[in-house]
Design a protein around this motif. Structure first.
Motif, PDB file in Angstrom:
ATOM      1  N   ALA A 112       0.763  -1.360  -0.029  1.00  0.00           N
ATOM      2  CA  ALA A 112       0.013  -0.114   0.000  1.00  0.00           C
ATOM      3  C   ALA A 112       1.030   1.293  -0.045  1.00  0.00           C
ATOM      4  O   ALA A 112       1.984   1.107   0.515  1.00  0.00           O
ATOM      5  CB  ALA A 112      -1.029  -0.247   1.127  1.00  0.00           C
ATOM      6  N   GLY A 113       0.414   2.208  -0.499  1.00  0.00           N
ATOM      7  CA  GLY A 113       0.756   3.593  -0.356  1.00  0.00           C
ATOM      8  C   GLY A 113       1.117   4.202   1.240  1.00  0.00           C
ATOM      9  O   GLY A 113       2.091   4.813   1.495  1.00  0.00           O
ATOM     10  N   GLU A 114       0.030   3.790   1.974  1.00  0.00           N
ATOM     11  CA  GLU A 114       0.000   4.493   3.186  1.00  0.00           C
ATOM     12  C   GLU A 114       0.249   3.465   4.473  1.00  0.00           C
ATOM     13  O   GLU A 114       1.132   3.338   5.022  1.00  0.00           O
ATOM     14  CB  GLU A 114      -1.395   5.247   3.441  1.00  0.00           C
ATOM     15  CG  GLU A 114      -1.485   6.724   2.963  1.00  0.00           C
ATOM     16  CD  GLU A 114      -0.205   7.505   3.392  1.00  0.00           C
ATOM     17  OE1 GLU A 114       0.283   7.519   4.373  1.00  0.00           O
ATOM     18  OE2 GLU A 114       0.383   7.972   2.329  1.00  0.00           O
ATOM     19  N   ILE A 115      -0.891   2.648   4.552  1.00  0.00           N
ATOM     20  CA  ILE A 115      -0.779   1.775   5.525  1.00  0.00           C
ATOM     21  C   ILE A 115      -0.882   0.050   5.110  1.00  0.00           C
ATOM     22  O   ILE A 115      -1.979  -0.145   4.302  1.00  0.00           O
ATOM     23  CB  ILE A 115      -1.822   1.758   6.772  1.00  0.00           C
ATOM     24  CG1 ILE A 115      -1.631   3.303   7.126  1.00  0.00           C
ATOM     25  CG2 ILE A 115      -1.828   0.901   7.830  1.00  0.00           C
ATOM     26  CD1 ILE A 115      -2.793   3.591   8.062  1.00  0.00           C
ATOM     27  N   ALA A 116      -0.062  -0.722   5.339  1.00  0.00           N
ATOM     28  CA  ALA A 116      -0.179  -2.022   5.009  1.00  0.00           C
ATOM     29  C   ALA A 116      -0.163  -3.033   6.313  1.00  0.00           C
ATOM     30  O   ALA A 116       0.768  -2.937   6.997  1.00  0.00           O
ATOM     31  CB  ALA A 116       0.990  -2.599   4.142  1.00  0.00           C
ATOM     32  N   ALA A 121       4.355  -7.222   4.553  1.00  0.00           N
ATOM     33  CA  ALA A 121       3.675  -5.774   4.338  1.00  0.00           C
ATOM     34  C   ALA A 121       4.616  -4.696   3.905  1.00  0.00           C
ATOM     35  O   ALA A 121       5.794  -4.575   4.604  1.00  0.00           O
ATOM     36  CB  ALA A 121       2.980  -5.324   5.898  1.00  0.00           C
ATOM     37  N   ILE A 122       4.276  -4.061   2.855  1.00  0.00           N
ATOM     38  CA  ILE A 122       5.226  -3.036   2.192  1.00  0.00           C
ATOM     39  C   ILE A 122       4.318  -1.686   1.977  1.00  0.00           C
ATOM     40  O   ILE A 122       3.193  -1.578   1.282  1.00  0.00           O
ATOM     41  CB  ILE A 122       5.710  -3.330   0.882  1.00  0.00           C
ATOM     42  CG1 ILE A 122       6.426  -4.741   1.061  1.00  0.00           C
ATOM     43  CG2 ILE A 122       6.541  -2.311   0.218  1.00  0.00           C
ATOM     44  CD1 ILE A 122       6.822  -5.292  -0.286  1.00  0.00           C
ATOM     45  N   ALA A 123       4.674  -0.708   2.786  1.00  0.00           N
ATOM     46  CA  ALA A 123       3.985   0.757   2.918  1.00  0.00           C
ATOM     47  C   ALA A 123       4.906   1.779   3.491  1.00  0.00           C
ATOM     48  O   ALA A 123       5.669   1.433   4.052  1.00  0.00           O
ATOM     49  CB  ALA A 123       2.604   0.388   3.474  1.00  0.00           C
ATOM     50  N   ASN A 124       4.416   2.988   3.679  1.00  0.00           N
ATOM     51  CA  ASN A 124       4.945   3.989   4.558  1.00  0.00           C
ATOM     52  C   ASN A 124       4.694   3.654   5.753  1.00  0.00           C
ATOM     53  O   ASN A 124       5.743   3.506   6.417  1.00  0.00           O
ATOM     54  CB  ASN A 124       4.085   5.234   4.459  1.00  0.00           C
ATOM     55  CG  ASN A 124       4.748   6.398   4.826  1.00  0.00           C
ATOM     56  OD1 ASN A 124       5.883   6.375   5.179  1.00  0.00           O
ATOM     57  ND2 ASN A 124       3.754   7.458   5.172  1.00  0.00           N
ATOM     58  N   TRP A 125       3.809   3.058   6.414  1.00  0.00           N
ATOM     59  CA  TRP A 125       3.365   2.443   7.632  1.00  0.00           C
ATOM     60  C   TRP A 125       3.018   0.970   7.404  1.00  0.00           C
ATOM     61  O   TRP A 125       2.274   0.559   7.093  1.00  0.00           O
ATOM     62  CB  TRP A 125       2.169   3.166   8.356  1.00  0.00           C
ATOM     63  CG  TRP A 125       2.268   4.587   8.968  1.00  0.00           C
ATOM     64  CD1 TRP A 125       2.421   5.590   8.130  1.00  0.00           C
ATOM     65  CD2 TRP A 125       2.891   4.906  10.195  1.00  0.00           C
ATOM     66  NE1 TRP A 125       2.867   6.608   8.560  1.00  0.00           N
ATOM     67  CE2 TRP A 125       2.818   6.394  10.169  1.00  0.00           C
ATOM     68  CE3 TRP A 125       3.138   4.243  11.389  1.00  0.00           C
ATOM     69  CZ2 TRP A 125       3.153   7.041  11.240  1.00  0.00           C
ATOM     70  CZ3 TRP A 125       3.308   5.107  12.579  1.00  0.00           C
ATOM     71  CH2 TRP A 125       3.569   6.419  12.390  1.00  0.00           C
ATOM     72  N   ALA A 126       4.091   0.125   7.817  1.00  0.00           N
ATOM     73  CA  ALA A 126       3.825  -1.463   7.789  1.00  0.00           C
ATOM     74  C   ALA A 126       4.217  -2.351   8.996  1.00  0.00           C
ATOM     75  O   ALA A 126       4.946  -1.906   9.641  1.00  0.00           O
ATOM     76  CB  ALA A 126       5.019  -1.733   6.893  1.00  0.00           C
TER      77      ALA A 126
END
Length: 185
Positions: A112-116, A121-126
């Motif tokens: 995700a771009g923001e939360i995963a 999990a791959i994101a800004n917040w993972a």
């Protein structure tokens, strides 16, 4: 009477002669086929008489089916604002085995771009077993800020901490080397 016979009797009694896969396809579009607000389309996958059949695509504001495209979408493969399915892409929320999108994604593999949230999990917040992001929490956490059993990043906290600054039972951080180095100056 053994367990298998009881299961067969139960299925026959409640679902007919056991040929559920051979029933008619599901094809419901409301209020009209040309302008579906609600679209539910599925061929139920495999049929003993017909073999493998082509999946149906449901398109509408609310769509459910083998492949679903809509604001709210649910199916084996789904694309929408809110998406739920085995493979899902949601602009705001995606839930599924493999989930992705620019907003929030949750699933076994979540990107995700923001939360995963997920096993990976791959994101800004993972957050997950393996978490990669700007801020990551997981068994293996990789990011600018990382918290986990094995943490890799700029600011880390974990059992094994690898980074510029941080704490850990086994710290491999710049702070440790600077602290040890001051005793030998």
């Amino acid at each position: 009477m053994n367990v298998v016979q009881r299961i067969i009797q139960f299925a026959t009694r409640h679902f007919g002669d056991g040929r559920l896969a051979d029933q008619e396809d599901i094809d419901y579009q409301w209020p009209a086929q040309g302008f579906p607000i609600v679209s539910i389309r599925s061929n139920k996958g495999y049929s003993r008489q017909r073999g493998l059949v082509k999946p149906k695509v449901a398109v509408g504001l609310i769509a459910f089916g083998d492949i679903a495209i809509g604001l709210i979408a649910g199916g084996a493969i789904s694309i929408g604002l809110i998406s739920i399915g085995a493979i899902s892409f949601g602009l705001w929320l995606a839930l599924g085995a493999v989930a992705g999108g620019p907003g929030l994604a949750a699933g076994a593999v979540a990107i995700a771009g923001e939360i995963a949230l997920g096993a990976v999990a791959i994101a800004n917040w993972a957050a997950g077993a393996v978490a990669i992001g700007t801020k990551a929490i997981g068994a293996v956490a990789i990011g600018q800020w990382a918290l986990g059993i094995v943490s890799i990043g700029e600011y880390v906290l974990g059992l094994v901490a690898i980074g510029k600054s941080g704490f850990g039972l086994i710290p491999i951080v710049g702070d440790l080397w600077r602290w040890v180095g001051q005793w030998f100056d």
